[in-house]
Design a protein around this motif. Structure first.
Motif, PDB file in Angstrom:
ATOM      1  N   THR A 137      39.409  43.319  45.157  1.00  0.00           N
ATOM      2  CA  THR A 137      39.789  42.301  44.164  1.00  0.00           C
ATOM      3  C   THR A 137      40.548  42.961  43.007  1.00  0.00           C
ATOM      4  O   THR A 137      40.023  43.102  41.897  1.00  0.00           O
ATOM      5  CB  THR A 137      38.535  41.594  43.622  1.00  0.00           C
ATOM      6  OG1 THR A 137      37.596  42.601  43.159  1.00  0.00           O
ATOM      7  CG2 THR A 137      37.858  40.760  44.683  1.00  0.00           C
ATOM      8  N   THR A 143      41.051  41.741  38.625  1.00  0.00           N
ATOM      9  CA  THR A 143      40.224  40.531  38.452  1.00  0.00           C
ATOM     10  C   THR A 143      39.006  40.831  37.568  1.00  0.00           C
ATOM     11  O   THR A 143      37.856  40.669  37.994  1.00  0.00           O
ATOM     12  CB  THR A 143      39.743  39.999  39.806  1.00  0.00           C
ATOM     13  OG1 THR A 143      39.034  41.059  40.489  1.00  0.00           O
ATOM     14  CG2 THR A 143      40.901  39.536  40.666  1.00  0.00           C
ATOM     15  N   HIS A 157      41.447  34.370  42.570  1.00  0.00           N
ATOM     16  CA  HIS A 157      41.837  35.321  43.618  1.00  0.00           C
ATOM     17  C   HIS A 157      41.134  35.003  44.935  1.00  0.00           C
ATOM     18  O   HIS A 157      41.749  35.059  46.018  1.00  0.00           O
ATOM     19  CB  HIS A 157      41.507  36.742  43.170  1.00  0.00           C
ATOM     20  CG  HIS A 157      41.830  37.795  44.178  1.00  0.00           C
ATOM     21  ND1 HIS A 157      43.104  38.311  44.344  1.00  0.00           N
ATOM     22  CD2 HIS A 157      41.045  38.427  45.101  1.00  0.00           C
ATOM     23  CE1 HIS A 157      43.092  39.215  45.314  1.00  0.00           C
ATOM     24  NE2 HIS A 157      41.841  39.305  45.787  1.00  0.00           N
TER      25      HIS A 157
END
Length: 564
Positions: free
Chosen positions: A260, A263, A272
């Motif tokens: 990720t 984020t 996301h």
């Protein structure tokens, strides 16, 4: 017998426009109607009409306190530091205390409340169970160094307050004293004409167990409370609790890392992954007396720092800064997860119940983890209800969605227990000939706050509109302007005054009838009696300030109506 209040002699200056710094209704109208004037930020001077309203509220409070057997005293506002040191409140109050030194360098403070001093007085005066129970009260000026005084007299640095304290030898006795105050407060606020709610509350710096607030609903209120539409539950938002319910988490797969990048916030993470924020676990890092602590809540909720502070009081709670992450490889900013946080105490909201699964930080940069199950992959050190309450949250009593409203705190009652008695070793000789530790209650009413609350609740688009028992007069007599009208207005005023009616008469020369009528609406006395165009016939007009209903009456009829 009181004299007729003649506006030609009264120190009053009404204003057509709102003060530039006024945001709330009470601030605008109390200044415009000539009740108060600002002396400094959070410090107000009460002018003649304002002082009468303040005294009328004080009279009601005093009558109802005396009715439950309370005894009035007057203690100093300037207090020695040592008394507050004994209970730890000199430090707990922090910047709210006004602190000063005398010429010899001794430390003093201006009292925000008087639990310590009342406890010392009773310790000095009462030695046996036969001396108790006792309820003492005072109506006095209090001081708090508010960072942002606002809303006129509603939130000042100097304010009028009734504070009372009960002293009993048993918990049952304390409960009775608490019940007496609760009933007295209901009578007081009903007599004042205040719409109010009684809600569960937290005790804060006062300590103790049972605690209830009396709130006056108003848009200008600084308190938010919840009200259940289906049952009698009501509470300050800081006192609302949510019961944790464990769920079966056995169906969840093993923890799985997710790539990720970029984020670090719940918003960017949810976008996301294409999941709702409620599927994520937010982990807020705070410092509690300097120690880093993690607080876990569902990603779609916010941590109520006030609630958290109340739960952890007297510890000091503050947010971490970037510097706090230095040298802490176990804390990856923006990607913290509860699994593997061995050196950090973990507090969670009850919604993070055992068996619930979450997407949360993996404690690695640009990485989160899914299927992180409470009770399986991490342990919660302590459950505390710390989220900001939202409209629709389930009622703790019946499960119905709660409603939120704004209100002004006008009273607060506490069962303090023995916190202050322990600090000062307040004992009396019991029935068995052995020392008994006294238990206490503390009960406050904001007298000057009640003025603001009444203004907020009862005013209309024309001005203030006081309940009769609180108004600065029973009737506002207006002489429309001509000599005959002024003569009649003064004659009627004297007759009413002789009959025990409190009268304010506008006999100002050179002031137009329109200005006088506007001022009468603004000042807000319950009845307005106008000596106008039919004065030569002995006919006057009686107007109800609240309803606007008008009626032409002879002078005799008007006097009979107003003295009935």
């Amino acid at each position: 017998m009181a004299q007729v209040q003649r506006m030609s002699r009264l120190m009053i200056k009404t204003l057509r426009d709102d003060p530039a710094d006024a945001e709330t209704l009470n601030h605008k109208l109390l200044v415009r109607a000539g009740y108060v004037r600002r002396t400094a930020a959070g410090i107000w001077s009460w002018l003649p009409l304002g002082k009468k309203v303040l005294e009328n509220i004080t009279h009601v409070v005093r009558e109802e306190m005396d009715a439950i057997g309370a005894q009035e005293v007057l203690l100093p506002a300037l207090l020695p530091k040592e008394s507050y040191d004994a209970t730890g409140r000199y430090d707990e109050y922090g910047d709210l205390l006004f602190r000063l030194k005398d010429r010899k360098g001794a430390d003093y403070l201006l009292g925000p409340t008087h639990e310590e001093i009342f406890t010392q007085i009773v310790k000095d005066q009462c030695s046996s169970y036969k001396d108790l129970p006792v309820i003492l009260y005072q109506i006095q000026t209090k001081y708090r160094d508010e960072a942002r005084p606002r809303a006129g007299v509603l939130r000042g640095r100097e304010f009028q307050m009734k504070d009372s304290y009960s002293f009993d030898t048993t918990d049952e006795g304390l409960a009775e004293s608490y019940a007496l105050h609760r009933a007295a407060y209901i009578k007081i606020f009903e007599r004042l004409g205040l719409d109010h709610r009684i809600v569960s509350a937290v005790s804060g710096a006062m300590g103790g167990s049972a605690s209830e607030e009396f709130l006056a609903p108003a848009p200008a209120g600084e308190d938010t409370f919840v009200d259940c539409p289906a049952c009698d539950y009501a509470a300050n938002t800081e006192a609302v609790s949510f019961v944790a319910t464990a769920v079966d988490g056995s169906a969840h797969g093993p923890v799985e890392d997710l790539d990720t990048p970029d984020t670090p916030t719940i918003e960017t993470l949810a976008a996301h992954l294409g999941v709702p924020a409620s599927a994520t676990l937010k982990n807020l890092l705070v410092k509690v007396d300097g120690e880093i602590v993690a607080v876990g809540v569902p990603g779609d909720r916010e941590v109520d720092l006030g609630k958290l502070g109340e739960h952890l009081s007297p510890a000091v709670v503050e947010l971490v800064t970037a510097e706090d992450f230095e040298g802490r490889d176990d804390l990856v900013r923006g990607y913290v997860g509860p699994q593997g946080l061995e050196k950090v105490r973990y507090i969670a909201d009850p919604r993070v119940a055992a068996g619930t699964a979450w997407i949360t930080g993996a404690n690695k940069i640009n990485t989160h983890a899914k299927n992180v199950v409470a009770g399986r992959d991490f342990e919660v050190d302590e459950y505390l209800d710390v989220v900001v309450v939202e409209e629709g949250d389930p009622c703790p009593k019946c499960g119905t969605g709660l409603k939120l409203d704004r209100a002004i705190e006008i009273g607060h009652i506490f069962q303090l227990g023995r916190k202050f008695a322990d600090a000062f070793q307040l004992d009396v000789l019991g029935q068995q000939g052995k020392p008994v530790r006294v238990t206490m209650g503390s009960y406050g009413i904001g007298v000057s706050r009640a003025v603001a609350a009444l203004a907020e609740q009862t005013a209309d688009d024309k001005g203030l509109c006081w309940p009769k028992e609180i108004a600065p007069a029973d009737v506002h007599v207006v002489a429309a302007g001509k000599a005959l009208q002024t003569e009649l207005a003064l004659d009627v005023s004297e007759q009413l005054n002789a009959a025990g009616v409190r009268v304010l008469v506008d006999d100002r020369p050179g002031v137009s009838p329109g200005v006088k009528f506007t001022d009468a609406e603004l000042i807000g006395v319950p009845q307005i009696l106008v000596a106008g165009r039919r004065s030569a016939e002995g006919v006057v007009e009686l107007k109800d300030r609240r309803t606007g209903e008008r009626e032409e009456l002879t002078v005799a009829e008007a006097i009979a109506r107003l003295t009935a």
